[in-house]
Design an enzyme around this catalytic site. Structure first.
Site, PDB file in Angstrom:
ATOM      1  N   GLU A  44       0.875  -1.171   0.000  1.00  0.00           N
ATOM      2  CA  GLU A  44       0.000   0.000   0.000  1.00  0.00           C
ATOM      3  C   GLU A  44       0.901   1.207   0.000  1.00  0.00           C
ATOM      4  OE1 GLU A  44      -2.583   0.754   3.334  1.00  0.00           O
ATOM      5  OE2 GLU A  44      -3.466  -1.226   3.085  1.00  0.00           O
ATOM      6  N   ASP A  55      -5.412   9.159  10.265  1.00  0.00           N
ATOM      7  CA  ASP A  55      -4.077   8.721  10.663  1.00  0.00           C
ATOM      8  C   ASP A  55      -3.629   9.297  11.994  1.00  0.00           C
ATOM      9  OD1 ASP A  55      -3.055   6.968   8.552  1.00  0.00           O
ATOM     10  OD2 ASP A  55      -3.458   8.684   7.262  1.00  0.00           O
ATOM     11  N   TYR A 167     -11.012  -4.393   3.992  1.00  0.00           N
ATOM     12  CA  TYR A 167     -10.102  -3.881   5.009  1.00  0.00           C
ATOM     13  C   TYR A 167     -10.843  -3.863   6.348  1.00  0.00           C
ATOM     14  CZ  TYR A 167      -6.227  -0.804   6.588  1.00  0.00           C
ATOM     15  OH  TYR A 167      -5.137  -0.260   7.211  1.00  0.00           O
TER      16      TYR A 167
END
Ligand SMILES: Cc1ncc(COP(=O)(O)O)c(C=O)c1O
Lengths: 258, 391
Positions: A44, A55, A167
């Site tokens: 990725e 994040d 995911y």
């Protein structure tokens, strides 16, 4: 060019995340080679965005380093073109960069430069029609997330619109290396019934966690911040980062194959 | 998956957030729909508005200002709301909703510290712990509000990422929310963010316009020709505009022109997203934003921290596109002039944010004969900034 599905064909998949251009494009190339040597099945590549809301501090800092060194979507695709195509690649970025380039143009650029999948943490399925069309046209996989908060009926609907892999988000919150594993991660894995491969990410940093996740029924693990931390500690000595990353990657791979 | 059409204002709006937050947005939408019709919720909200916030706020005929400009100017006195800005209208609503939803904790972002203060006030009066995210740069220039939030019992987190202003505080609040989403209510401070926030904040702030409409009819027997409001995210503007949208009244959304409508490689010298921003996605919504040629968000700039934001509410983006709202901007120096002008002519010290709306009196070509300016807040918090520049 490899497809996302190829990563899950032989064995359980080890998926590695790094931010492209952190701290330089050359470093990214070296690290990618090391990841492949050590057995990564899918990489990725983060295309850094100024405001990465999904994040934690580690990947925020990586994005910052990369942006400061001049990374942008044009350079990103130039860089991807030069990488070895023995394994598939996915781009991980935030929606505004894709939207601004144009979803069709972005998807076409992915196809032409060797990216097989797109992962967008701020694009839930409700908003993904346009990019989904573009991915279909250029034969790319648009990867969707399932989180610990996702309700059973949402899980079903997300599975319906998924391809490549799904995911699974291991924990609430943002990216960042953790040592432990929550019980709910395992129950989440068991709750998602599908033939599409399930890969688990967010907080995975060591072989023990990796093994437990695979034993709980996942088809792959995603490791990001643990790798990026090694880059952060060694920005002036990339060879050292490369060595550390290669060692960690081998151990993680062992953890999921034995 | 099916696109949620009601989350949109034309092409703008939507829900561009991580999956982990999507169920929370649905829960919020459902709960809001339920409680806004609930008699007990309505009664409690009304009590807080009247007896805690001090509503209704006056519509004041600014006689000397009117004389100066040769037209009739009224000021909607949101500076008199408890806490010193319109922000409490919204935080009381959202925090009460948090209580009804059984949430254990609220979080909020703040730029000027006004929304943070209003959130902390609502939280302590309603009895829920609050934590406020604020950029390091804003903490420095709004010391007094930081202290006020702490006095009110809030925990203040310094945000050191990115440009260290409002945009980064929102990023950090969203990260907190994603981590604690099951127990935490995110009290967003403007008509920005993912659906249902823009619609919900719009509703809570519409009380400004509803009062103003009744007041101007009572005082003047007619609707105003124009209404002027400063615009950061756009909550005080939409709040006062809303009941006038279908009337023959010109609506002016005045953004921060900073030190001019120019940009460097990574920063805009202004915060004028409605005036010169481009279509994009920021903080969960599609709207007009300040961005570079690749879509990276630019740092914004303004002397008024509450306007210092690279985005704007999706509803305003739509209203500007279709010509119903006129967007313009006022530079730092003009806002400072207006700050002094209103203080000296009317004995009202406006917030630097609101000073942008006041300054538009001078810049505008033709506002008609009867104008309402929304004085969104009072300027006590800005005295340090203004003192640094000299009188
Ligand atoms: C006094 C005042 N006015 C205006 C604003 C801008 O917000 P909005 O555009 O949402 O009204 C702020 C924000 O902090 C403020 O404190």
């Amino acid at each position: 060019m490899k497809h996302i599905a190829d990563a899950f064909k032989r064995d359980k998949a080890l998926i590695a995340y790094i931010c492209a251009g952190d701290p330089t494009p050359d470093a990214t190339t070296k690290i990618v080679h090391a990841l492949i040597r050590a057995g990564a099945d899918l990489i990725e590549l983060g295309l850094p965005f100024s405001d990465p809301i999904a994040d934690g501090p580690t990947i925020q800092a990586a994005s910052q380093r990369s942006l400061q060194a001049g990374m942008n979507p044009d350079l990103f695709f130039d860089l991807v073109k030069t990488l070895p195509k023995t394994i598939p690649y996915a781009v991980m970025t935030y929606y505004n960069l894709i939207f601004h380039r144009g979803t069709m143009t972005f998807a076409k650029d992915c196809r032409n430069h060797g990216i097989a999948g797109i992962i967008v943490p701020d694009l839930p399925p409700e908003e993904a029609d346009e990019l989904g069309e573009a991915c279909k046209k250029y034969n790319l996989d648009l990867i969707h997330f399932i989180a610990p908060t996702t309700t059973p009926e949402r899980i079903e609907r997300i599975i319906q619109s998924s391809s490549g892999f799904i995911y699974l988000v291991a924990r609430l919150g943002v990216t960042g290396a953790r040592e432990d594993l929550e019980d709910r991660t395992k129950s989440l894995i068991q709750q998602v019934h599908t033939d599409i491969p399930k890969a688990v990410g967010f907080g995975i940093s060591n072989p023990q966690q990796a093994k437990e996740i695979i034993n709980a029924g996942a088809d792959g693990i995603i490791v990001g911040s643990a790798i990026v931390d090694m880059i952060a500690r060694n920005t002036d000595d990339i060879n050292k980062a490369v060595e550390e990353i290669e060692t960690l990657t081998r151990k993680l791979k062992e953890g999921i194959t034995r | 998956m099916e696109n949620n059409k009601k989350s949109k204002f034309g092409k703008y709006g939507g829900q561009f957030v991580p999956e982990v937050l999507m169920p929370a947005l649905y829960e919020l939408e459902e709960s809001y729909k339920k409680y806004k019709e609930d008699p007990q919720f309505i009664a409690e909200l009304h009590d807080y508005r009247s007896n805690f916030a001090g509503r209704p706020t006056p519509l004041y005929h600014a006689r000397r200002l009117s004389k100066e400009y040769g037209i009739t100017v009224y000021l909607k006195r949101e500076d008199l709301v408890h806490g010193g800005a319109h922000k409490l209208n919204n935080t009381i609503g959202q925090t009460l909703l948090a209580k009804y939803m059984g949430k254990k904790r609220i979080i909020a972002e703040t730029g000027a510290g006004q929304h943070g203060t209003a959130a902390a006030m609502a939280a302590s009066s309603i009895g829920i712990p609050s934590e406020i995210y604020m950029g390091a740069k804003d903490i420095k220039r709004q010391e007094m509000n930081v202290y006020r939030m702490k006095l009110l019992g809030a925990k203040v987190h310094t945000v050191t990422s990115g440009s260290q202003t409002l945009k980064d505080a929102i990023n950090e609040a969203m990260r907190d929310w994603a981590t604690n989403v099951e127990t935490t209510f995110y009290v967003l401070g403007s008509i920005v963010g993912p659906h249902p926030y823009p619609a919900m904040v719009h509703d809570f702030q519409s009380i400004i316009g509803n009062e103003a409409k009744a007041q101007i009819l009572e005082k003047e027997g007619r609707l105003p020709d124009s209404i002027i409001a400063c615009t950061g995210g756009g909550s005080n503007a939409m709040g006062i505009f809303h009941p006038f949208l279908n009337e023959d009244v010109e609506l002016y959304a005045i953004e921060a022109g900073g030190s001019g409508l120019k940009t460097t490689k990574t920063a805009a010298l202004h915060s004028a997203s409605l005036c010169v921003g481009e279509d994009g996605v920021l903080h969960g919504a599609r709207t007009k934003i300040l961005q570079d040629k690749y879509g990276q968000i630019l740092e914004s700039s303004s002397i008024a921290p509450g306007l210092d934001y690279a985005g704007v509410g999706p509803e305003l983006s739509r209203l500007v596109d279709c010509g119903r709202v006129i967007a313009d901007n006022i530079q730092d120096f003009e806002a400072l002039e207006a700050f002094h002008e209103l203080s000296q002519l009317e004995g009202i010290i406006p917030a630097l944010e609101s000073s942008h709306a006041v300054a538009y009196l001078k810049k505008a070509d033709d506002l008609g004969d009867l104008v309402i300016i929304n004085v969104s807040g009072r300027g006590d918090k800005d005295l340090n900034t203004v003192m640094d520049r000299g009188i």
